[in-house]
Design a protein around this motif. Structure first.
Motif, PDB file in Angstrom:
ATOM      1  N   UNK A  97       0.844  -1.178   0.000  1.00  0.00           N
ATOM      2  CA  UNK A  97       0.000   0.000   0.000  1.00  0.00           C
ATOM      3  C   UNK A  97       0.882   1.231   0.000  1.00  0.00           C
ATOM      4  N   UNK A  98       0.445   2.211  -0.722  1.00  0.00           N
ATOM      5  CA  UNK A  98       1.198   3.454  -0.900  1.00  0.00           C
ATOM      6  C   UNK A  98       0.314   4.615  -0.465  1.00  0.00           C
ATOM      7  N   UNK A  99       0.842   5.539   0.329  1.00  0.00           N
ATOM      8  CA  UNK A  99       0.030   6.712   0.681  1.00  0.00           C
ATOM      9  C   UNK A  99      -0.418   7.438  -0.584  1.00  0.00           C
ATOM     10  N   UNK A 100      -1.682   7.792  -0.645  1.00  0.00           N
ATOM     11  CA  UNK A 100      -2.204   8.479  -1.827  1.00  0.00           C
ATOM     12  C   UNK A 100      -2.651   9.891  -1.457  1.00  0.00           C
ATOM     13  N   UNK A 101      -3.738  10.006  -0.721  1.00  0.00           N
ATOM     14  CA  UNK A 101      -4.270  11.309  -0.336  1.00  0.00           C
ATOM     15  C   UNK A 101      -4.268  11.408   1.180  1.00  0.00           C
ATOM     16  N   UNK A 102      -3.473  12.329   1.694  1.00  0.00           N
ATOM     17  CA  UNK A 102      -3.317  12.507   3.145  1.00  0.00           C
ATOM     18  C   UNK A 102      -3.402  13.998   3.441  1.00  0.00           C
ATOM     19  N   UNK A 103      -4.442  14.432   4.123  1.00  0.00           N
ATOM     20  CA  UNK A 103      -4.654  15.867   4.326  1.00  0.00           C
ATOM     21  C   UNK A 103      -3.645  16.488   5.287  1.00  0.00           C
ATOM     22  N   UNK A 104      -3.083  15.697   6.199  1.00  0.00           N
ATOM     23  CA  UNK A 104      -2.162  16.268   7.185  1.00  0.00           C
ATOM     24  C   UNK A 104      -0.818  16.651   6.580  1.00  0.00           C
ATOM     25  N   UNK A 159      -5.312   5.272  -0.007  1.00  0.00           N
ATOM     26  CA  UNK A 159      -4.032   4.644  -0.308  1.00  0.00           C
ATOM     27  C   UNK A 159      -4.084   4.180  -1.754  1.00  0.00           C
ATOM     28  N   UNK A 160      -2.930   3.821  -2.276  1.00  0.00           N
ATOM     29  CA  UNK A 160      -2.882   3.344  -3.644  1.00  0.00           C
ATOM     30  C   UNK A 160      -2.246   1.970  -3.730  1.00  0.00           C
ATOM     31  N   UNK A 161      -2.641   1.230  -4.748  1.00  0.00           N
ATOM     32  CA  UNK A 161      -2.062  -0.076  -5.044  1.00  0.00           C
ATOM     33  C   UNK A 161      -1.348   0.012  -6.384  1.00  0.00           C
ATOM     34  N   UNK A 162      -0.404  -0.885  -6.606  1.00  0.00           N
ATOM     35  CA  UNK A 162       0.308  -0.953  -7.882  1.00  0.00           C
ATOM     36  C   UNK A 162      -0.714  -1.077  -9.013  1.00  0.00           C
ATOM     37  N   UNK A 163      -0.522  -0.352 -10.100  1.00  0.00           N
ATOM     38  CA  UNK A 163      -1.504  -0.383 -11.193  1.00  0.00           C
ATOM     39  C   UNK A 163      -1.700  -1.750 -11.846  1.00  0.00           C
ATOM     40  N   UNK A 181       5.083   5.795 -10.035  1.00  0.00           N
ATOM     41  CA  UNK A 181       4.615   7.116 -10.425  1.00  0.00           C
ATOM     42  C   UNK A 181       4.155   7.067 -11.882  1.00  0.00           C
ATOM     43  N   UNK A 182       3.284   7.969 -12.255  1.00  0.00           N
ATOM     44  CA  UNK A 182       2.768   9.056 -11.432  1.00  0.00           C
ATOM     45  C   UNK A 182       1.729   8.556 -10.434  1.00  0.00           C
ATOM     46  N   UNK A 183       1.469   9.379  -9.462  1.00  0.00           N
ATOM     47  CA  UNK A 183       0.508   9.039  -8.415  1.00  0.00           C
ATOM     48  C   UNK A 183      -0.853   8.674  -9.007  1.00  0.00           C
ATOM     49  N   UNK A 184      -1.213   9.313 -10.104  1.00  0.00           N
ATOM     50  CA  UNK A 184      -2.507   9.051 -10.740  1.00  0.00           C
ATOM     51  C   UNK A 184      -2.611   7.648 -11.322  1.00  0.00           C
ATOM     52  N   UNK A 185      -1.477   6.937 -11.463  1.00  0.00           N
ATOM     53  CA  UNK A 185      -1.521   5.568 -11.992  1.00  0.00           C
ATOM     54  C   UNK A 185      -1.915   4.549 -10.927  1.00  0.00           C
ATOM     55  N   UNK A 186      -1.875   4.949  -9.656  1.00  0.00           N
ATOM     56  CA  UNK A 186      -2.203   4.021  -8.568  1.00  0.00           C
ATOM     57  C   UNK A 186      -3.689   3.687  -8.554  1.00  0.00           C
ATOM     58  N   UNK A 187      -4.008   2.464  -8.159  1.00  0.00           N
ATOM     59  CA  UNK A 187      -5.405   2.049  -7.966  1.00  0.00           C
ATOM     60  C   UNK A 187      -5.792   2.484  -6.561  1.00  0.00           C
ATOM     61  N   UNK A 188      -6.700   3.416  -6.465  1.00  0.00           N
ATOM     62  CA  UNK A 188      -7.007   4.061  -5.188  1.00  0.00           C
ATOM     63  C   UNK A 188      -7.935   3.224  -4.313  1.00  0.00           C
ATOM     64  N   UNK A 189      -7.611   3.230  -3.013  1.00  0.00           N
ATOM     65  CA  UNK A 189      -8.420   2.561  -1.987  1.00  0.00           C
ATOM     66  C   UNK A 189      -8.895   3.622  -1.007  1.00  0.00           C
ATOM     67  N   UNK A 190     -10.183   3.758  -0.846  1.00  0.00           N
ATOM     68  CA  UNK A 190     -10.761   4.739   0.068  1.00  0.00           C
ATOM     69  C   UNK A 190     -10.611   4.267   1.511  1.00  0.00           C
TER      70      UNK A 190
END
Length: 91
Positions: free
Chosen positions: A1-8, A45-49, A25-34
Motif C-alpha cells: 500500500x502506498x500513501x495516496x491522499x493525506x490531508x495532514x 491509499x494506492x495499489x500498484x496499477x 509514479x505518477x501518483x494518478x496511476x495508482x489504484x485508489x483505496x478509500x
C-alpha cells in the motif's frame, strides 16, 4: 500500500522521495483505496496499477490489508515472542 491522499501532509511525496527511481509514479496511476471512514492517517491509499484483480477483490470485500505487522523469519507465538522475534511486531 502506498500513501495516496493525506490531508495532514504529502505522504506520497515522502514515499516517492524515499523510494526514488523505484517509486510507482505518477501518483494518478495508482489504484485508489478509500480509507476515509477509518482511523488511518490518509484518506486513501494506492495499489500498484498491475494489481487490478487484487483491487477488485478488496472492493468486493474479499481481501484485507494488514499494515505494519512486522517481519517474521520463523514461526513466533505468544510463548516464544520475546525470545524469538527480532523485529518490533505490531509497531
Amino acid at each position: 500500500l502506498i500513501p495516496h491522499t493525506c490531508s495532514s501532509k504529502d505522504m506520497y511525496k515522502e514515499y516517492s522521495d524515499m523510494r526514488g527511481s523505484i517509486a510507482i509514479s505518477p501518483k494518478t496511476s495508482l489504484l485508489e483505496i478509500d480509507s476515509s471512514d477509518s482511523d488511518q492517517v490518509c484518506e486513501s491509499f494506492g495499489m500498484h496499477p498491475k494489481l487490478s484483480a487484487a483491487h477488485q477483490l478488496y472492493n468486493d470485500g474479499d481481501l484485507v490489508w494488514f499494515a505494519n505487522a512486522g517481519v517474521l523469519y520463523r514461526p513466533v507465538d505468544k510463548s516464544n515472542y520475546k525470545k524469538g522475534a527480532k523485529s518490533a511486531l505490531f509497531a
